[in-house]
Design a protein around this motif. Structure first.
Motif, PDB file in Angstrom:
ATOM      1  N   SER A   1      47.641  38.222  29.826  1.00  0.00           N
ATOM      2  CA  SER A   1      48.496  37.374  30.661  1.00  0.00           C
ATOM      3  C   SER A   1      49.760  38.093  31.117  1.00  0.00           C
ATOM      4  N   HIS A   2      50.185  39.106  30.380  1.00  0.00           N
ATOM      5  CA  HIS A   2      51.398  39.837  30.746  1.00  0.00           C
ATOM      6  C   HIS A   2      51.085  41.257  31.219  1.00  0.00           C
ATOM      7  N   SER A   3      49.811  41.538  31.456  1.00  0.00           N
ATOM      8  CA  SER A   3      49.415  42.873  31.895  1.00  0.00           C
ATOM      9  C   SER A   3      49.755  43.095  33.366  1.00  0.00           C
ATOM     10  N   GLU A   4      49.869  44.357  33.735  1.00  0.00           N
ATOM     11  CA  GLU A   4      50.131  44.716  35.113  1.00  0.00           C
ATOM     12  C   GLU A   4      49.186  45.835  35.542  1.00  0.00           C
ATOM     13  N   LEU A   5      48.845  45.843  36.818  1.00  0.00           N
ATOM     14  CA  LEU A   5      48.108  46.953  37.401  1.00  0.00           C
ATOM     15  C   LEU A   5      49.105  47.911  38.041  1.00  0.00           C
ATOM     16  N   GLU A   6      48.877  49.198  37.849  1.00  0.00           N
ATOM     17  CA  GLU A   6      49.726  50.198  38.480  1.00  0.00           C
ATOM     18  C   GLU A   6      48.952  50.842  39.627  1.00  0.00           C
ATOM     19  N   LEU A   7      49.469  50.714  40.837  1.00  0.00           N
ATOM     20  CA  LEU A   7      48.855  51.320  42.006  1.00  0.00           C
ATOM     21  C   LEU A   7      49.373  52.738  42.164  1.00  0.00           C
ATOM     22  N   THR A   8      48.485  53.721  42.127  1.00  0.00           N
ATOM     23  CA  THR A   8      48.885  55.115  42.259  1.00  0.00           C
ATOM     24  C   THR A   8      48.806  55.551  43.718  1.00  0.00           C
ATOM     25  N   THR A   9      49.311  56.727  44.002  1.00  0.00           N
ATOM     26  CA  THR A   9      49.252  57.273  45.352  1.00  0.00           C
ATOM     27  C   THR A   9      47.903  57.902  45.631  1.00  0.00           C
ATOM     28  N   PHE A  10      47.014  57.883  44.646  1.00  0.00           N
ATOM     29  CA  PHE A  10      45.748  58.584  44.809  1.00  0.00           C
ATOM     30  C   PHE A  10      44.561  57.639  44.845  1.00  0.00           C
ATOM     31  N   GLN A  11      44.766  56.482  45.436  1.00  0.00           N
ATOM     32  CA  GLN A  11      43.690  55.512  45.643  1.00  0.00           C
ATOM     33  C   GLN A  11      43.060  55.076  44.321  1.00  0.00           C
ATOM     34  N   GLN A  12      43.893  54.954  43.299  1.00  0.00           N
ATOM     35  CA  GLN A  12      43.432  54.469  42.013  1.00  0.00           C
ATOM     36  C   GLN A  12      44.379  53.386  41.507  1.00  0.00           C
ATOM     37  N   LEU A  13      43.848  52.559  40.606  1.00  0.00           N
ATOM     38  CA  LEU A  13      44.655  51.604  39.853  1.00  0.00           C
ATOM     39  C   LEU A  13      44.611  52.004  38.384  1.00  0.00           C
ATOM     40  N   TYR A  14      45.742  51.902  37.706  1.00  0.00           N
ATOM     41  CA  TYR A  14      45.785  52.131  36.264  1.00  0.00           C
ATOM     42  C   TYR A  14      45.794  50.780  35.559  1.00  0.00           C
ATOM     43  N   ILE A  15      44.943  50.667  34.560  1.00  0.00           N
ATOM     44  CA  ILE A  15      44.859  49.438  33.778  1.00  0.00           C
ATOM     45  C   ILE A  15      44.768  49.805  32.303  1.00  0.00           C
ATOM     46  N   GLU A  16      45.422  49.042  31.435  1.00  0.00           N
ATOM     47  CA  GLU A  16      45.376  49.290  30.001  1.00  0.00           C
ATOM     48  C   GLU A  16      44.426  48.297  29.345  1.00  0.00           C
ATOM     49  N   ILE A  17      43.531  48.840  28.492  1.00  0.00           N
ATOM     50  CA  ILE A  17      42.491  48.051  27.836  1.00  0.00           C
ATOM     51  C   ILE A  17      42.611  48.227  26.324  1.00  0.00           C
ATOM     52  N   PRO A  18      42.464  47.150  25.530  1.00  0.00           N
ATOM     53  CA  PRO A  18      42.442  47.321  24.072  1.00  0.00           C
ATOM     54  C   PRO A  18      41.328  48.290  23.667  1.00  0.00           C
ATOM     55  N   GLU A  19      41.631  49.176  22.758  1.00  0.00           N
ATOM     56  CA  GLU A  19      40.673  50.214  22.375  1.00  0.00           C
ATOM     57  C   GLU A  19      39.341  49.632  21.906  1.00  0.00           C
ATOM     58  N   SER A  20      39.382  48.507  21.198  1.00  0.00           N
ATOM     59  CA  SER A  20      38.157  47.907  20.686  1.00  0.00           C
ATOM     60  C   SER A  20      37.265  47.349  21.796  1.00  0.00           C
ATOM     61  N   GLN A  21      37.839  47.092  22.973  1.00  0.00           N
ATOM     62  CA  GLN A  21      37.086  46.523  24.091  1.00  0.00           C
ATOM     63  C   GLN A  21      36.739  47.571  25.158  1.00  0.00           C
ATOM     64  N   LEU A  22      37.054  48.821  24.888  1.00  0.00           N
ATOM     65  CA  LEU A  22      36.982  49.847  25.913  1.00  0.00           C
ATOM     66  C   LEU A  22      35.584  50.011  26.501  1.00  0.00           C
ATOM     67  N   GLU A  23      34.595  50.248  25.669  1.00  0.00           N
ATOM     68  CA  GLU A  23      33.254  50.524  26.176  1.00  0.00           C
ATOM     69  C   GLU A  23      32.657  49.315  26.887  1.00  0.00           C
ATOM     70  N   ASP A  24      32.882  48.116  26.337  1.00  0.00           N
ATOM     71  CA  ASP A  24      32.381  46.902  26.976  1.00  0.00           C
ATOM     72  C   ASP A  24      33.035  46.702  28.346  1.00  0.00           C
ATOM     73  N   THR A  25      34.337  46.944  28.416  1.00  0.00           N
ATOM     74  CA  THR A  25      35.055  46.785  29.681  1.00  0.00           C
ATOM     75  C   THR A  25      34.561  47.779  30.723  1.00  0.00           C
ATOM     76  N   LYS A  26      34.384  49.031  30.324  1.00  0.00           N
ATOM     77  CA  LYS A  26      33.891  50.040  31.251  1.00  0.00           C
ATOM     78  C   LYS A  26      32.522  49.661  31.795  1.00  0.00           C
ATOM     79  N   GLU A  27      31.673  49.104  30.952  1.00  0.00           N
ATOM     80  CA  GLU A  27      30.344  48.689  31.390  1.00  0.00           C
ATOM     81  C   GLU A  27      30.429  47.522  32.371  1.00  0.00           C
TER      82      GLU A  27
END
Length: 209
Positions: A36-62
């Motif tokens: 609820s308090h997360s933010e997306l970071e828009l980079t200059t290289f046509q990417q977004l940065y997002i932070e994911i809990p380590e335990s949810q990483l592989e599921d989120t990537k899928e």
């Protein structure tokens, strides 16, 4: 004190296609994996940065990949290919070559973050001349520029390294350049400094030997 779960930063985008776009479905899936308090970071290289809990990483990537979101590591890796908007159509603007080049190089480990760029015509909307590795499609061939730098007082245009290459030659040459940089680049040495130190002609000799 409650222990907070470690977070992992990912770089994401909608893939290499006509412009930097995300669909409603992709945006919905991204939102589902943000706090609820997360933010997306828009980079200059046509990417977004997002932070994911380590335990949810592989599921989120899928989940991201299921809806066509490309996922890349953050840090000293090759960025996904910066592209133009492919304004005249898929084949004419060389999108299949851009997609394949991105598949081959994005996410590879290098001494320092490396930014490749692609333009489907000499107008150069993808800014290939001011990025580390720049590819420009000219008619039905590809020109390769190296060691562009967009920022700072020492900003410089990339140097034309090879021109009028077929796509397979382009893939091979770029791959060899990255291998040499990964092997001989100093820790945290930017690519433009590496090329300036080694020298364009010496690098070309090593590529064509």
């Amino acid at each position: 004190m409650e222990n907070k779960e470690a977070m992992v930063k990912l770089a994401i985008n909608g893939g290499i296609k006509f412009g930097s776009k995300l669909s409603a479905k992709q945006l919905s899936v991204i939102a589902e994996h943000m706090g609820s308090h997360s933010e997306l970071e828009l980079t200059t290289f046509q990417q977004l940065y997002i932070e994911i809990p380590e335990s949810q990483l592989e599921d989120t990537k899928e989940k991201f990949r299921e809806v066509g979101i490309s996922v890349y590591p953050v840090g000293n890796f090759i960025k996904s290919l910066r592209t133009c908007n492919f304004c005249k159509g898929e084949e004419e603007e060389g999108m299949p070559v851009a997609i394949e080049l991105n598949r081959r190089i994005a996410g590879r480990s290098v001494p320092f973050t490396l930014r490749p760029a692609y333009a489907g015509c000499p107008v150069g909307c993808g800014e290939p001349l001011v990025n580390d590795i720049g590819v420009m499609k000219v008619r039905d061939r590809y020109d390769l520029y190296l060691a562009g730098k967009a920022k700072g007082k020492d900003a410089q245009l990339g140097t034309l390294f090879m021109e009028q290459m077929e796509s397979e030659q382009l893939y091979d040459v770029v791959d060899k350049i990255i291998e040499i940089y990964a092997e001989k680049g100093k820790k945290r040495e930017p690519f433009f400094k590496f090329v300036n130190r080694i020298g364009i002609e010496i690098l070309k000799e090593q590529i064509t030997a």
